[in-house]
Enzyme design. Sequence first.
Site, PDB file in Angstrom:
ATOM      1  N   SER A   1       0.850  -1.188   0.000  1.00  0.00           N
ATOM      2  CA  SER A   1       0.000   0.000   0.000  1.00  0.00           C
ATOM      3  C   SER A   1       0.881   1.231   0.000  1.00  0.00           C
ATOM      4  O   SER A   1       2.036   1.177   0.449  1.00  0.00           O
ATOM      5  CB  SER A   1      -0.895   0.014   1.245  1.00  0.00           C
ATOM      6  OG  SER A   1      -1.555   1.255   1.386  1.00  0.00           O
TER       7      SER A   1
ATOM      8  N   LYS B   1       1.722  -3.178   6.236  1.00  0.00           N
ATOM      9  CA  LYS B   1       2.072  -3.068   4.821  1.00  0.00           C
ATOM     10  C   LYS B   1       3.559  -2.762   4.625  1.00  0.00           C
ATOM     11  O   LYS B   1       4.161  -3.172   3.618  1.00  0.00           O
ATOM     12  CB  LYS B   1       1.206  -2.008   4.148  1.00  0.00           C
ATOM     13  CG  LYS B   1      -0.269  -2.412   4.056  1.00  0.00           C
ATOM     14  CD  LYS B   1      -0.451  -3.717   3.306  1.00  0.00           C
ATOM     15  CE  LYS B   1      -1.913  -4.082   3.109  1.00  0.00           C
ATOM     16  NZ  LYS B   1      -2.079  -5.336   2.338  1.00  0.00           N
TER      17      LYS B   1
ATOM     18  N   TYR C   1      -2.281  -0.789  10.224  1.00  0.00           N
ATOM     19  CA  TYR C   1      -2.333  -1.105   8.798  1.00  0.00           C
ATOM     20  C   TYR C   1      -1.034  -0.681   8.113  1.00  0.00           C
ATOM     21  O   TYR C   1      -0.452  -1.446   7.330  1.00  0.00           O
ATOM     22  CB  TYR C   1      -3.521  -0.391   8.160  1.00  0.00           C
ATOM     23  CG  TYR C   1      -3.668  -0.613   6.675  1.00  0.00           C
ATOM     24  CD1 TYR C   1      -4.292  -1.764   6.187  1.00  0.00           C
ATOM     25  CD2 TYR C   1      -3.198   0.316   5.752  1.00  0.00           C
ATOM     26  CE1 TYR C   1      -4.442  -1.981   4.827  1.00  0.00           C
ATOM     27  CE2 TYR C   1      -3.342   0.112   4.386  1.00  0.00           C
ATOM     28  CZ  TYR C   1      -3.957  -1.033   3.935  1.00  0.00           C
ATOM     29  OH  TYR C   1      -4.086  -1.237   2.581  1.00  0.00           O
TER      30      TYR C   1
END
Length: 267
Positions: free
Chosen positions: A143, A160, A156
């Site tokens: 991401s 990533k 998150y």
Amino acid sequence: MDLGIAGRVALISGADSGMGKATARLLLEAGVRVALTDVPGGTLDEAVSELGALGDVTGVTGDVRDTAQVAHVWATVRERLGAPDIFVNAAGVTGATGDFLDIDDKGWLDTLDINLMGAVRMCREAVPAMRERGWGRIVLFASEDAVQPYTDELPYCASKAGILSLAKGLSKAYGGDNVLVNTVSPAFIATPMTDAMMRKRAKEKNVSFDEAIASFLDEERPGMALKRRGRPEEVAAAVAFLCSERASFINGAGIRVDSGSVFTIAG
């Protein structure tokens, strides 16, 4: 463009919708035999039905948090289609969000367990047969957040960033066996996950769904020069290329599909 992978077998996780399903569509159109996997209770059967006219496709439910279920998914795919030559890891969640000080250990661990450890578990199953045959392609979804973290979704972002490191390490470990490992980093793509984010934002701000998207782009993603959400097929095109013979000299690399969201040239 002929991708040179007709007849290959691919397994795609997180494939019942969004970017995973769009990737399956492109690989099927390239003549690849495709297995889709996602958690029970989703829309996997619908995805298989929708894509069935394009080629040989099968679906297997499983949870990447569970080692036994991961092993079952791979065993079932090997039985139905043969050992996958291609693995695409699109499974992931936004996970715990909010102020760093308000996110507890469970929020962190749950997010990391799906986004990072899920990829680890799946890659452990993918690599041996690819090494044995001397041909493999692994594409892991990272991401923009991996290199440009946002303060309200740090679990998150960290997961990533871990994906980038995992892919780079695997590329060094197994590139000599012609098992090529790369990443794709999308930003704000029109998927069920970002739909949910925008519905929540619209409710909080008392605006329409489209107004929520516009304000998010202006306030949270000013680097996205095209001023719109990306389409799943735009990400899938990059993934399919990395899965192909056309990408036979690309290893340990990352492709951003982010409309310019990441400001730096590094990472």
